[in-house]
Design a protein around this motif. Structure first.
Motif, PDB file in Angstrom:
ATOM      1  N   MET A  55       0.836  -1.208   0.000  1.00 59.94           N
ATOM      2  CA  MET A  55       0.000   0.000   0.000  1.00 59.94           C
ATOM      3  C   MET A  55       0.867   1.253   0.000  1.00 59.94           C
ATOM      4  O   MET A  55       2.041   1.202   0.349  1.00 59.94           O
ATOM      5  CB  MET A  55      -0.941   0.020   1.214  1.00 59.94           C
ATOM      6  N   ALA A  56       0.240   2.341  -0.388  1.00 59.50           N
ATOM      7  CA  ALA A  56       0.904   3.641  -0.345  1.00 59.50           C
ATOM      8  C   ALA A  56       0.958   4.128   1.102  1.00 59.50           C
ATOM      9  O   ALA A  56       0.132   3.741   1.931  1.00 59.50           O
ATOM     10  CB  ALA A  56       0.146   4.645  -1.212  1.00 59.50           C
ATOM     11  N   ARG A  57       1.916   4.984   1.389  1.00 59.87           N
ATOM     12  CA  ARG A  57       2.055   5.558   2.736  1.00 59.87           C
ATOM     13  C   ARG A  57       0.739   6.252   3.108  1.00 59.87           C
ATOM     14  O   ARG A  57       0.272   7.135   2.395  1.00 59.87           O
ATOM     15  CB  ARG A  57       3.210   6.540   2.757  1.00 59.87           C
ATOM     16  N   PRO A  58       0.134   5.860   4.243  1.00 51.66           N
ATOM     17  CA  PRO A  58      -1.168   6.421   4.630  1.00 51.66           C
ATOM     18  C   PRO A  58      -1.098   7.815   5.232  1.00 51.66           C
ATOM     19  O   PRO A  58      -2.105   8.525   5.270  1.00 51.66           O
ATOM     20  CB  PRO A  58      -1.687   5.414   5.652  1.00 51.66           C
ATOM     21  N   ALA A  59       0.065   8.203   5.718  1.00 50.42           N
ATOM     22  CA  ALA A  59       0.238   9.518   6.344  1.00 50.42           C
ATOM     23  C   ALA A  59       1.732   9.845   6.325  1.00 50.42           C
ATOM     24  O   ALA A  59       2.567   8.941   6.329  1.00 50.42           O
ATOM     25  CB  ALA A  59      -0.283   9.495   7.781  1.00 50.42           C
ATOM     26  N   PRO A  60       2.078  11.122   6.322  1.00 48.56           N
ATOM     27  CA  PRO A  60       3.495  11.487   6.257  1.00 48.56           C
ATOM     28  C   PRO A  60       4.346  10.933   7.397  1.00 48.56           C
ATOM     29  O   PRO A  60       5.534  10.704   7.224  1.00 48.56           O
ATOM     30  CB  PRO A  60       3.469  13.017   6.295  1.00 48.56           C
ATOM     31  N   TRP A  61       3.766  10.695   8.554  1.00 49.40           N
ATOM     32  CA  TRP A  61       4.525  10.221   9.712  1.00 49.40           C
ATOM     33  C   TRP A  61       4.596   8.692   9.806  1.00 49.40           C
ATOM     34  O   TRP A  61       5.236   8.152  10.701  1.00 49.40           O
ATOM     35  CB  TRP A  61       3.965  10.830  10.994  1.00 49.40           C
ATOM     36  N   ALA A  62       3.976   7.987   8.857  1.00 50.14           N
ATOM     37  CA  ALA A  62       3.987   6.523   8.853  1.00 50.14           C
ATOM     38  C   ALA A  62       5.373   5.990   8.511  1.00 50.14           C
ATOM     39  O   ALA A  62       6.076   6.547   7.666  1.00 50.14           O
ATOM     40  CB  ALA A  62       2.964   5.998   7.864  1.00 50.14           C
ATOM     41  N   GLU A  63       5.746   4.904   9.159  1.00 47.32           N
ATOM     42  CA  GLU A  63       7.034   4.249   8.947  1.00 47.32           C
ATOM     43  C   GLU A  63       6.814   2.903   8.264  1.00 47.32           C
ATOM     44  O   GLU A  63       5.857   2.196   8.592  1.00 47.32           O
ATOM     45  CB  GLU A  63       7.743   4.020  10.286  1.00 47.32           C
ATOM     46  N   PRO A  64       7.693   2.516   7.346  1.00 41.20           N
ATOM     47  CA  PRO A  64       7.511   1.236   6.660  1.00 41.20           C
ATOM     48  C   PRO A  64       7.830   0.035   7.557  1.00 41.20           C
ATOM     49  O   PRO A  64       8.708   0.105   8.423  1.00 41.20           O
ATOM     50  CB  PRO A  64       8.503   1.315   5.498  1.00 41.20           C
ATOM     51  N   ILE A  65       7.099  -1.051   7.340  1.00 43.31           N
ATOM     52  CA  ILE A  65       7.409  -2.337   7.963  1.00 43.31           C
ATOM     53  C   ILE A  65       8.325  -3.062   6.993  1.00 43.31           C
ATOM     54  O   ILE A  65       7.957  -3.318   5.841  1.00 43.31           O
ATOM     55  CB  ILE A  65       6.133  -3.164   8.210  1.00 43.31           C
ATOM     56  N   LEU A  66       9.517  -3.384   7.453  1.00 41.69           N
ATOM     57  CA  LEU A  66      10.530  -4.000   6.607  1.00 41.69           C
ATOM     58  C   LEU A  66      10.718  -5.476   6.968  1.00 41.69           C
ATOM     59  O   LEU A  66      10.356  -5.897   8.074  1.00 41.69           O
ATOM     60  CB  LEU A  66      11.853  -3.251   6.765  1.00 41.69           C
ATOM     61  N   PRO A  67      11.277  -6.257   6.066  1.00 42.52           N
ATOM     62  CA  PRO A  67      11.590  -7.644   6.424  1.00 42.52           C
ATOM     63  C   PRO A  67      12.455  -7.663   7.684  1.00 42.52           C
ATOM     64  O   PRO A  67      13.377  -6.864   7.832  1.00 42.52           O
ATOM     65  CB  PRO A  67      12.366  -8.162   5.207  1.00 42.52           C
ATOM     66  N   GLY A  68      12.113  -8.556   8.594  1.00 40.47           N
ATOM     67  CA  GLY A  68      12.867  -8.659   9.843  1.00 40.47           C
ATOM     68  C   GLY A  68      12.336  -7.808  10.978  1.00 40.47           C
ATOM     69  O   GLY A  68      12.840  -7.896  12.097  1.00 40.47           O
ATOM     70  N   ASP A  69      11.299  -6.997  10.729  1.00 40.77           N
ATOM     71  CA  ASP A  69      10.696  -6.197  11.806  1.00 40.77           C
ATOM     72  C   ASP A  69       9.802  -7.088  12.667  1.00 40.77           C
ATOM     73  O   ASP A  69       8.924  -7.786  12.151  1.00 40.77           O
ATOM     74  CB  ASP A  69       9.883  -5.030  11.241  1.00 40.77           C
TER      75      ASP A  69
END
Length: 161
Positions: A55-69
């Motif tokens: 999905m696209a970033r839902p808000a400017p302050w959102a952080e991505p979930i990366l492999p290994g999180d």
């Protein structure tokens, strides 16, 4: 500050009721790790995570979930109720799941002091299906979870009575 209220019809946000599911153990005033209940009280939104591959970033302050999180739910570890990275040998939840439940995650301050055994990983996220309970989180239909994420800000209060 904005307050969202959990009631019998769901979560009340901006005058709109959003159906949601709660923990399999109902609501509790004495939250314990593994009781599958949603804790009563005031929660504050402290973070917003999303899957950038889904999905696209839902808000400017959102952080991505990366492999290994991951998220530690091991009360015996110093990292209890905190994000961690793989490899991690303590008990944990994978944030980057095969299913879509955590494609979008609003983190709350439930047990921010990380008191061992008081419960961890109390999030707002997508539901499996209508009426299917969570392990203590609040869960919503995907489009409604996105709608909430677009309106949430750090400090948004959720009242669970």
């Amino acid at each position: 500050m904005t307050t969202w209220i959990l009631g019998h019809r769901g979560l009340l946000v901006e005058g709109r009721w959003l159906p949601c599911t709660i923990g399999r153990g109902g609501k509790t005033s004495d939250k314990r790790e593994g009781d599958m209940a949603s804790p009563r009280g005031l929660w504050t939104v402290t973070g917003l995570l999303y899957r950038p591959d889904r999905m696209a970033r839902p808000a400017p302050w959102a952080e991505p979930i990366l492999p290994g999180d991951l998220w530690s739910d091991d009360p015996a570890r110093a990292e209890y109720n905190r994000p961690v990275r793989a490899p991690y040998t303590g008990s944990h939840e994978e944030l980057r799941r095969a299913d879509p439940l955590y494609d979008l995650v609003m983190i709350t301050d439930w047990n921010a002091d990380a008191v061992p055994g008081k419960g961890s990983a109390i999030f707002l996220h997508q539901w499996r299906r209508p009426g299917y309970p969570t392990a203590g989180c609040l869960a919503f239909r995907r489009d409604r979870a996105r709608w909430l994420a677009e309106r949430a800000r750090p400090g948004t209060v959720i009242r669970v009575g």
